[in-house]
Enzyme design. Structure first.
Site, PDB file in Angstrom:
ATOM      1  NE  ARG A 215      37.914  45.830  47.579  1.00 19.80           N
ATOM      2  CZ  ARG A 215      38.192  44.622  48.086  1.00 19.80           C
ATOM      3  NH1 ARG A 215      38.181  43.559  47.285  1.00 19.80           N
ATOM      4  NH2 ARG A 215      38.451  44.461  49.350  1.00 19.80           N
TER       5      ARG A 215
ATOM      6  CE  LYS B 296      41.918  37.217  52.674  1.00 21.30           C
ATOM      7  NZ  LYS B 296      42.863  38.346  52.526  1.00 21.30           N
TER       8      LYS B 296
ATOM      9  NE  ARG C 219      38.465  39.152  56.596  1.00 19.69           N
ATOM     10  CZ  ARG C 219      38.785  39.710  55.446  1.00 19.69           C
ATOM     11  NH1 ARG C 219      39.567  40.743  55.424  1.00 19.69           N
ATOM     12  NH2 ARG C 219      38.301  39.239  54.335  1.00 19.69           N
TER      13      ARG C 219
ATOM     14  NE  ARG D 150      41.673  46.164  52.781  1.00 21.73           N
ATOM     15  CZ  ARG D 150      41.810  46.026  51.465  1.00 21.73           C
ATOM     16  NH1 ARG D 150      42.102  47.073  50.714  1.00 21.73           N
ATOM     17  NH2 ARG D 150      41.652  44.852  50.903  1.00 21.73           N
TER      18      ARG D 150
ATOM     19  NE  ARG E 265      41.660  44.879  44.821  1.00 23.54           N
ATOM     20  CZ  ARG E 265      41.468  44.050  45.847  1.00 23.54           C
ATOM     21  NH1 ARG E 265      41.347  42.758  45.630  1.00 23.54           N
ATOM     22  NH2 ARG E 265      41.436  44.504  47.080  1.00 23.54           N
TER      23      ARG E 265
HETATM   24  P1  AP5 Z   1      43.158  39.113  45.960  1.00 25.07           P
HETATM   25  O1  AP5 Z   1      43.208  37.719  45.456  1.00 25.07           O
HETATM   26  O2  AP5 Z   1      41.902  39.879  45.808  1.00 25.07           O
HETATM   27  O3  AP5 Z   1      43.646  39.146  47.478  1.00 25.07           O
HETATM   28  P2  AP5 Z   1      42.786  39.022  48.782  1.00 25.07           P
HETATM   29  O4  AP5 Z   1      43.681  38.435  49.792  1.00 25.07           O
HETATM   30  O5  AP5 Z   1      41.481  38.338  48.499  1.00 25.07           O
HETATM   31  O6  AP5 Z   1      42.575  40.572  49.051  1.00 25.07           O
HETATM   32  P3  AP5 Z   1      41.275  41.423  49.215  1.00 25.07           P
HETATM   33  O7  AP5 Z   1      41.713  42.845  49.120  1.00 25.07           O
HETATM   34  O8  AP5 Z   1      40.164  41.034  48.319  1.00 25.07           O
HETATM   35  O9  AP5 Z   1      40.912  40.906  50.640  1.00 25.07           O
HETATM   36  P4  AP5 Z   1      40.567  41.600  51.928  1.00 25.07           P
HETATM   37  O10 AP5 Z   1      40.756  40.475  52.834  1.00 25.07           O
HETATM   38  O11 AP5 Z   1      41.157  42.856  52.379  1.00 25.07           O
HETATM   39  O12 AP5 Z   1      39.124  42.073  51.518  1.00 25.07           O
HETATM   40  P5  AP5 Z   1      37.745  41.308  51.477  1.00 25.07           P
HETATM   41  O13 AP5 Z   1      37.144  41.631  50.195  1.00 25.07           O
HETATM   42  O14 AP5 Z   1      37.867  39.900  51.862  1.00 25.07           O
HETATM   43  O15 AP5 Z   1      44.385  39.885  45.294  1.00 25.07           O
HETATM   44  C1  AP5 Z   1      44.590  41.260  45.480  1.00 25.07           C
HETATM   45  C2  AP5 Z   1      45.169  41.848  44.201  1.00 25.07           C
HETATM   46  O16 AP5 Z   1      46.416  41.218  43.925  1.00 25.07           O
HETATM   47  C3  AP5 Z   1      44.305  41.590  42.959  1.00 25.07           C
HETATM   48  O17 AP5 Z   1      44.390  42.697  42.119  1.00 25.07           O
HETATM   49  C4  AP5 Z   1      44.938  40.358  42.308  1.00 25.07           C
HETATM   50  O18 AP5 Z   1      44.730  40.311  40.929  1.00 25.07           O
HETATM   51  C5  AP5 Z   1      46.408  40.551  42.671  1.00 25.07           C
HETATM   52  N1  AP5 Z   1      47.120  39.283  42.844  1.00 25.07           N
HETATM   53  C6  AP5 Z   1      46.692  38.163  43.489  1.00 25.07           C
HETATM   54  N2  AP5 Z   1      47.625  37.203  43.457  1.00 25.07           N
HETATM   55  C7  AP5 Z   1      48.698  37.743  42.786  1.00 25.07           C
HETATM   56  C8  AP5 Z   1      49.985  37.241  42.448  1.00 25.07           C
HETATM   57  N3  AP5 Z   1      50.387  36.004  42.784  1.00 25.07           N
HETATM   58  N4  AP5 Z   1      50.818  38.064  41.771  1.00 25.07           N
HETATM   59  C9  AP5 Z   1      50.439  39.324  41.430  1.00 25.07           C
HETATM   60  N5  AP5 Z   1      49.213  39.859  41.722  1.00 25.07           N
HETATM   61  C10 AP5 Z   1      48.366  39.064  42.407  1.00 25.07           C
HETATM   62  O19 AP5 Z   1      36.997  42.061  52.662  1.00 25.07           O
HETATM   63  C11 AP5 Z   1      36.660  43.430  52.527  1.00 25.07           C
HETATM   64  C12 AP5 Z   1      36.190  43.981  53.845  1.00 25.07           C
HETATM   65  O20 AP5 Z   1      35.018  43.257  54.289  1.00 25.07           O
HETATM   66  C13 AP5 Z   1      37.167  43.873  55.021  1.00 25.07           C
HETATM   67  O21 AP5 Z   1      38.125  44.905  55.039  1.00 25.07           O
HETATM   68  C14 AP5 Z   1      36.184  43.992  56.202  1.00 25.07           C
HETATM   69  O22 AP5 Z   1      35.734  45.297  56.371  1.00 25.07           O
HETATM   70  C15 AP5 Z   1      35.007  43.159  55.713  1.00 25.07           C
HETATM   71  N6  AP5 Z   1      35.147  41.741  56.091  1.00 25.07           N
HETATM   72  C16 AP5 Z   1      35.212  40.657  55.260  1.00 25.07           C
HETATM   73  N7  AP5 Z   1      35.342  39.528  55.971  1.00 25.07           N
HETATM   74  C17 AP5 Z   1      35.354  39.891  57.279  1.00 25.07           C
HETATM   75  C18 AP5 Z   1      35.489  39.170  58.500  1.00 25.07           C
HETATM   76  N8  AP5 Z   1      35.634  37.823  58.533  1.00 25.07           N
HETATM   77  N9  AP5 Z   1      35.474  39.868  59.660  1.00 25.07           N
HETATM   78  C19 AP5 Z   1      35.298  41.212  59.681  1.00 25.07           C
HETATM   79  N10 AP5 Z   1      35.192  41.955  58.550  1.00 25.07           N
HETATM   80  C20 AP5 Z   1      35.216  41.300  57.352  1.00 25.07           C
END
Ligand code: AP5
Length: 212
Positions: free
Chosen positions: A156, A13, A88, A167, A127
């Site tokens: 992280r 994402k 979410r 997660r 990562r």
């Molecule tokens: P990345 O693009 O970062 O993927 P992502 O889906 O954004 O994953 P995140 O780990 O950032 O998201 P998340 O949803 O768990 O955490 P968030 O920060 O939003 O890619 C991941 C990795 O893969 C990277 O290294 C990238 O380079 C690699 N990659 C990407 N595409 C690739 C490809 N095609 N091929 C190879 N490699 C690739 O949230 C963190 C925390 O905040 C949550 O756990 C929760 O506690 C809280 N939070 C945030 N929003 C909410 C909500 N709405 N409700 C409740 N809690 C929330």
């Protein structure tokens, strides 16, 4: 255009959101980024969110809806927004719908990146991010130096194996039902294969949105 970008943790994402944003000429809003910035700034919001985030659990709905309400009132989002990971749980989807409706707006499309857990674990456990500018890197080690700003690379806390497991479990129980909620509400839902190169995924998204 308001797009809800949806998918498992690590589905891509955060990688796809800015690419799509520049194609559609709308900003992104990632609740994860808002929360991490609040943590770095040591605000009450950041302190409240810290434990949930480190364990890989969801931050309470009321907190997320408060962030969305405050952010979506900003002029920057008048022409649309890509909501990255901002919905979410079903109560969050319901709250967002009510919030947008009161502003005479609605979600135009839900874009879900589909990917299997094996690939997720591979991506997240490989990562590291710069603790200063937050740039993510793959194939680098914690303690190395960020090329962009000279900051130190760290893993992280929620990319540790136990938090990744949590997660993924939380996604299955709390987040996956959101997609069905949007489908039942007859919103436009586009599911895109999130495997393959970043470029391939972007091309699939653009093609899918164009055909909607
Ligand atoms: P990345 O693009 O970062 O993927 P992502 O889906 O954004 O994953 P995140 O780990 O950032 O998201 P998340 O949803 O768990 O955490 P968030 O920060 O939003 O890619 C991941 C990795 O893969 C990277 O290294 C990238 O380079 C690699 N990659 C990407 N595409 C690739 C490809 N095609 N091929 C190879 N490699 C690739 O949230 C963190 C925390 O905040 C949550 O756990 C929760 O506690 C809280 N939070 C945030 N929003 C909410 C909500 N709405 N409700 C409740 N809690 C929330």
């Amino acid at each position: 255009m308001i797009i809800v970008l949806f998918g498992k943790p690590g589905a891509g994402k955060g990688t796809q959101a800015p690419l799509l944003a520049s194609k559609l000429n709308v900003p992104t809003l990632a609740t994860g980024d808002v929360l991490r910035a609040a943590r770095r700034a040591g605000t009450p919001l950041g302190k409240e969110a810290q434990g949930f985030m480190d364990r890989g659990e969801l931050v309470p709905d009321s907190v997320i809806l408060g962030i969305l309400k405050e952010e979506l009132a900003q002029a920057a989002y008048t022409n649309g927004v890509i909501l990255d990971g901002a919905v979410r749980t079903v109560p969050q989807a319901e709250g967002l719908r009510a919030m947008l409706s009161s502003l005479g707006r609605k979600v135009d499309a839900v874009l879900a990146l589909d990917i299997d857990n094996e690939e997720i674990v591979k991506r997240l456990s490989g990562r590291v991010v710069c603790e200063k500018c937050q740039t993510p890197y793959t194939g680098r080690e914690p303690g190395e130096i960020c090329e962009k700003c000279g900051g130190t690379l760290v893993r992280r806390k929620d990319d540790e194996p136990e938090a990744i497991r949590t997660r993924l479990k939380v996604y299955d129980t709390d987040t996956a039902p959101v997609l069905d909620w949007y489908k039942k509400a007859a919103d436009k839902v586009l599911v895109v294969d999130g495997a393959g190169s970043v470029d391939d995924v972007t091309k699939r998204i653009v093609k899918g949105l164009g055909a909607m």
